[in-house]
Design a protein around this motif. Sequence first.
Motif, PDB file in Angstrom:
ATOM      1  N   LEU A 294       0.845  -1.204  -0.114  1.00 19.03           N
ATOM      2  CA  LEU A 294       0.055   0.019  -0.055  1.00 19.03           C
ATOM      3  C   LEU A 294       0.947   1.233   0.126  1.00 19.03           C
ATOM      4  CD1 LEU A 294      -2.621  -1.039   2.587  1.00 19.03           C
ATOM      5  CD2 LEU A 294      -2.592  -1.130  -0.037  1.00 19.03           C
ATOM      6  N   ARG A 295       0.497   2.129  -1.084  1.00 12.53           N
ATOM      7  CA  ARG A 295       1.212   3.396  -1.212  1.00 12.53           C
ATOM      8  C   ARG A 295       0.406   4.456  -0.258  1.00 12.53           C
ATOM      9  NH1 ARG A 295       5.008   6.026  -3.196  1.00 12.53           N
ATOM     10  NH2 ARG A 295       5.456   4.354  -4.904  1.00 12.53           N
ATOM     11  N   ALA A 296      -1.064   4.253  -0.432  1.00 13.35           N
ATOM     12  CA  ALA A 296      -2.009   5.141  -0.022  1.00 13.35           C
ATOM     13  C   ALA A 296      -3.210   4.362   0.073  1.00 13.35           C
ATOM     14  CB  ALA A 296      -1.985   6.431  -0.531  1.00 13.35           C
ATOM     15  N   VAL A 297      -4.390   4.882   0.784  1.00 15.92           N
ATOM     16  CA  VAL A 297      -5.710   4.511   0.706  1.00 15.92           C
ATOM     17  C   VAL A 297      -6.910   5.418   0.611  1.00 15.92           C
ATOM     18  CG1 VAL A 297      -7.452   2.942   2.133  1.00 15.92           C
ATOM     19  CG2 VAL A 297      -4.836   2.360   2.048  1.00 15.92           C
ATOM     20  N   VAL A 298      -7.703   5.110  -0.145  1.00 19.36           N
ATOM     21  CA  VAL A 298      -8.804   6.123   0.110  1.00 19.36           C
ATOM     22  C   VAL A 298     -10.120   5.489   0.540  1.00 19.36           C
ATOM     23  CG1 VAL A 298     -10.087   7.616  -1.380  1.00 19.36           C
ATOM     24  CG2 VAL A 298      -7.830   7.705  -2.076  1.00 19.36           C
ATOM     25  N   LEU A 299     -10.778   5.835   1.365  1.00 19.12           N
ATOM     26  CA  LEU A 299     -11.726   4.971   1.971  1.00 19.12           C
ATOM     27  C   LEU A 299     -13.266   5.847   1.689  1.00 19.12           C
ATOM     28  CD1 LEU A 299     -10.781   4.452   5.513  1.00 19.12           C
ATOM     29  CD2 LEU A 299     -10.761   2.553   3.383  1.00 19.12           C
ATOM     30  N   ILE A 300     -14.393   4.860   1.274  1.00 19.17           N
ATOM     31  CA  ILE A 300     -15.589   5.354   1.034  1.00 19.17           C
ATOM     32  C   ILE A 300     -16.370   4.275   1.704  1.00 19.17           C
ATOM     33  CG2 ILE A 300     -15.156   6.420  -1.271  1.00 19.17           C
ATOM     34  CD1 ILE A 300     -16.314   3.823  -2.702  1.00 19.17           C
TER      35      ILE A 300
ATOM     36  N   THR B 297     -21.479   8.940   1.168  1.00 22.87           N
ATOM     37  CA  THR B 297     -21.963   7.265   0.638  1.00 22.87           C
ATOM     38  C   THR B 297     -23.026   7.562  -0.414  1.00 22.87           C
ATOM     39  OG1 THR B 297     -23.953   7.775   2.418  1.00 22.87           O
ATOM     40  CG2 THR B 297     -21.729   6.182   2.980  1.00 22.87           C
ATOM     41  N   ASP B 298     -22.707   8.585  -1.170  1.00 22.83           N
ATOM     42  CA  ASP B 298     -23.443   8.980  -2.309  1.00 22.83           C
ATOM     43  C   ASP B 298     -22.793   8.503  -3.570  1.00 22.83           C
ATOM     44  OD1 ASP B 298     -22.159  11.645  -3.666  1.00 22.83           O
ATOM     45  OD2 ASP B 298     -21.936  11.406  -1.529  1.00 22.83           O
ATOM     46  N   THR B 299     -23.439   8.246  -4.503  1.00 23.40           N
ATOM     47  CA  THR B 299     -22.661   7.616  -6.054  1.00 23.40           C
ATOM     48  C   THR B 299     -21.756   8.672  -6.142  1.00 23.40           C
ATOM     49  OG1 THR B 299     -24.401   8.509  -7.123  1.00 23.40           O
ATOM     50  CG2 THR B 299     -24.585   6.157  -6.461  1.00 23.40           C
ATOM     51  N   GLY B 300     -21.828   9.773  -6.260  1.00 18.16           N
ATOM     52  CA  GLY B 300     -20.934  10.682  -6.706  1.00 18.16           C
ATOM     53  C   GLY B 300     -19.608  10.775  -6.124  1.00 18.16           C
ATOM     54  N   ALA B 301     -19.397  10.116  -4.776  1.00 20.67           N
ATOM     55  CA  ALA B 301     -18.303   9.886  -4.068  1.00 20.67           C
ATOM     56  C   ALA B 301     -17.102   9.482  -4.874  1.00 20.67           C
ATOM     57  CB  ALA B 301     -18.580   9.127  -2.749  1.00 20.67           C
ATOM     58  N   MET B 302     -17.450   8.462  -5.725  1.00 20.87           N
ATOM     59  CA  MET B 302     -16.555   7.737  -6.669  1.00 20.87           C
ATOM     60  C   MET B 302     -15.600   8.518  -7.363  1.00 20.87           C
ATOM     61  SD  MET B 302     -15.265   4.721  -7.001  1.00 20.87           S
ATOM     62  CE  MET B 302     -16.248   3.543  -6.616  1.00 20.87           C
ATOM     63  N   LEU B 303     -16.110   9.547  -7.938  1.00 21.53           N
ATOM     64  CA  LEU B 303     -15.416  10.647  -8.569  1.00 21.53           C
ATOM     65  C   LEU B 303     -14.176  11.421  -7.823  1.00 21.53           C
ATOM     66  CD1 LEU B 303     -14.236  12.079 -11.314  1.00 21.53           C
ATOM     67  CD2 LEU B 303     -16.288  13.844 -10.883  1.00 21.53           C
ATOM     68  N   GLN B 304     -14.631  11.685  -6.711  1.00 21.73           N
ATOM     69  CA  GLN B 304     -13.725  12.180  -5.525  1.00 21.73           C
ATOM     70  C   GLN B 304     -12.697  11.273  -5.256  1.00 21.73           C
ATOM     71  OE1 GLN B 304     -15.541  13.991  -2.225  1.00 21.73           O
ATOM     72  NE2 GLN B 304     -13.700  14.843  -1.197  1.00 21.73           N
ATOM     73  N   ALA B 305     -13.070   9.956  -4.983  1.00 19.25           N
ATOM     74  CA  ALA B 305     -12.152   8.824  -4.644  1.00 19.25           C
ATOM     75  C   ALA B 305     -11.163   8.753  -5.581  1.00 19.25           C
ATOM     76  CB  ALA B 305     -13.010   7.590  -4.296  1.00 19.25           C
ATOM     77  N   VAL B 306     -11.483   8.588  -7.047  1.00 20.72           N
ATOM     78  CA  VAL B 306     -10.590   8.346  -7.864  1.00 20.72           C
ATOM     79  C   VAL B 306      -9.708   9.765  -8.180  1.00 20.72           C
ATOM     80  CG1 VAL B 306     -10.334   8.081 -10.550  1.00 20.72           C
ATOM     81  CG2 VAL B 306     -11.895   6.906  -9.229  1.00 20.72           C
ATOM     82  N   THR B 307     -10.415  10.796  -8.023  1.00 21.16           N
ATOM     83  CA  THR B 307      -9.422  12.084  -8.074  1.00 21.16           C
ATOM     84  C   THR B 307      -8.559  12.051  -7.050  1.00 21.16           C
ATOM     85  OG1 THR B 307     -11.305  13.366  -9.232  1.00 21.16           O
ATOM     86  CG2 THR B 307      -9.570  14.541  -8.110  1.00 21.16           C
ATOM     87  N   GLU B 308      -8.642  11.730  -5.817  1.00 20.59           N
ATOM     88  CA  GLU B 308      -7.902  11.609  -4.695  1.00 20.59           C
ATOM     89  C   GLU B 308      -6.701  10.777  -4.947  1.00 20.59           C
ATOM     90  OE1 GLU B 308      -7.330  13.255  -1.919  1.00 20.59           O
ATOM     91  OE2 GLU B 308      -8.979  14.816  -2.269  1.00 20.59           O
ATOM     92  N   ALA B 309      -7.128   9.358  -5.496  1.00 15.49           N
ATOM     93  CA  ALA B 309      -6.173   8.336  -5.845  1.00 15.49           C
ATOM     94  C   ALA B 309      -5.140   8.709  -6.780  1.00 15.49           C
ATOM     95  CB  ALA B 309      -6.912   6.962  -6.387  1.00 15.49           C
ATOM     96  N   LYS B 310      -5.722   9.411  -7.719  1.00 11.96           N
ATOM     97  CA  LYS B 310      -4.504  10.083  -8.813  1.00 11.96           C
ATOM     98  C   LYS B 310      -3.810  11.107  -8.057  1.00 11.96           C
ATOM     99  CE  LYS B 310      -4.423  12.486 -13.269  1.00 11.96           C
ATOM    100  NZ  LYS B 310      -3.658  13.458 -12.992  1.00 11.96           N
ATOM    101  N   ARG B 311      -3.985  11.933  -7.216  1.00 16.24           N
ATOM    102  CA  ARG B 311      -3.126  12.727  -6.621  1.00 16.24           C
ATOM    103  C   ARG B 311      -2.210  12.033  -5.707  1.00 16.24           C
ATOM    104  NH1 ARG B 311      -2.844  14.528  -1.564  1.00 16.24           N
ATOM    105  NH2 ARG B 311      -4.692  13.605  -0.914  1.00 16.24           N
TER     106      ARG B 311
END
Length: 478
Positions: free
Chosen positions: A393-399, A425-439
């Motif tokens: 693990l380099r990092a973790v994003v939790l939803i 816990t809304d479906t739109g959280a995935m975009l934020q999760a992927v954006t954070e993961a990219k960062r």
Amino acid sequence: MGSGKVTTGSAPFDFQGKHVTVAGLGVSGIPAARALHARGALVTVVNDGDDARSREQAEALEALGITVRLGDGATLPEGTELIVTAPGWQPGKPLFQAAAEAGVPVWGDVELAWRLRGPDAAPWLAVTGTNGKTTTVRMLAAILEAAGLRTAAVGNIGVSLLDVVLGEETYDVLAVELSSYQLHWAPSLRAHSAAVLNLAPDHLDWHGSMEAYAADKGRIYAGNQVACVYNVADKATEDLVREADVEEGCRAIGFTLGTPGPSQLGVVDGILVDRAFVENRQKNAQELAEVSDVRPPAPHNIANALAAAALARAFGVPAQAVRDGLRSFRPDAHRIEHVADLDGVAYVDDSKATNTHAAQASLAAYESIVWIAGGLAKGATFDELVAASAKHLRAVVLIGADRALIREALARHAPEVPVVDLDRTDTGAMLQAVTEAKRLAVAGDTVLLAPACASMDMFTNYNQRGDAFATAVGELRA
């Protein structure tokens, strides 16, 4: 393995005039009710739900002369001589307690299909396990097809066994996926050969204990004719083979990611090899395929391929068909699916990893990971998963609803790993999760969606969750 002779058939059952209760509408209950009615049974369907969909289904069955009781799945109809249940109905339900007290047998849809097979029915090659069942069954079907055999992948994979058994098409052999639920209600099943891929805690709310869950999985070996295939790395699967009562001459066949011993399939220098179905297996091995023929070549997927190959070889399939079948196989969506490469970072969708065992296998497949995880834990704990995977693990994003359980395990076992906790816990959280993961990711990393949790807190199912991940990755590319 036990040495007692077990007959491969089951006693014929005359349905004419018999009072049969079908428990549950849906993909298994409706075909069962129709098939029983067509054979002269007096069928009553009971169903817990009483919604618009259930009423529509009930109306169609009642038009055939089948009695349907909606909103009352607890009471045993008077005169019932047999219950045929949907696999998901728990054994502790009052209906089944009443049946036990009255001495009424209970079958599942698999048992009914087994009983209704014709005298020249195709043999079954059966697969169960906590994870990897669908992939293994589809790999097996691809190998059987490459050998020129008429086959189909059926059962818990979404294709009704009852429909296949009663259909007009004929088969040489069937590749059958069976869940622990289905096996619990299938006392007469006798497969040609069967495999238990792995065992890890799952569905314990349904089975009541890990011991009961394992025992139901182990039912798949009962009466096997040629091979009981087990996972060398998972002793619990071998223990089930040792306890199984099989036909005389049936063999225990192991699969391993290491060098195989006699009566095993394994891997040597990037080659899948067979030391089970060869002459003089003490000294000889048969090359089956290259690791690169397995897609994706993640360790647990190679294990799936070896299990599929073992069952196919038990059925007499030549080595070349194993290679050709694996080369032609394409995994289903959301199973370690490579979505894109962005700035040297791979984005992988394993939304199907809905429990810790599946997620651990997925995390083991990559060296450096930004992990997107969380959802509904279903009573799971995450300490073992995090401890085993921390080095990757380099990092973790939790939803998701139960993300705190994963965060707490990370604090205990991987405190140095950066964690982004998205309180959404809304479906739109995935975009934020992927954006954070990219960062958080750097070139050479893998951003991996392997939630280790169910999806229903945020999505309709794991498919929608995986689609949301792919869509979010697409937006990053735009």
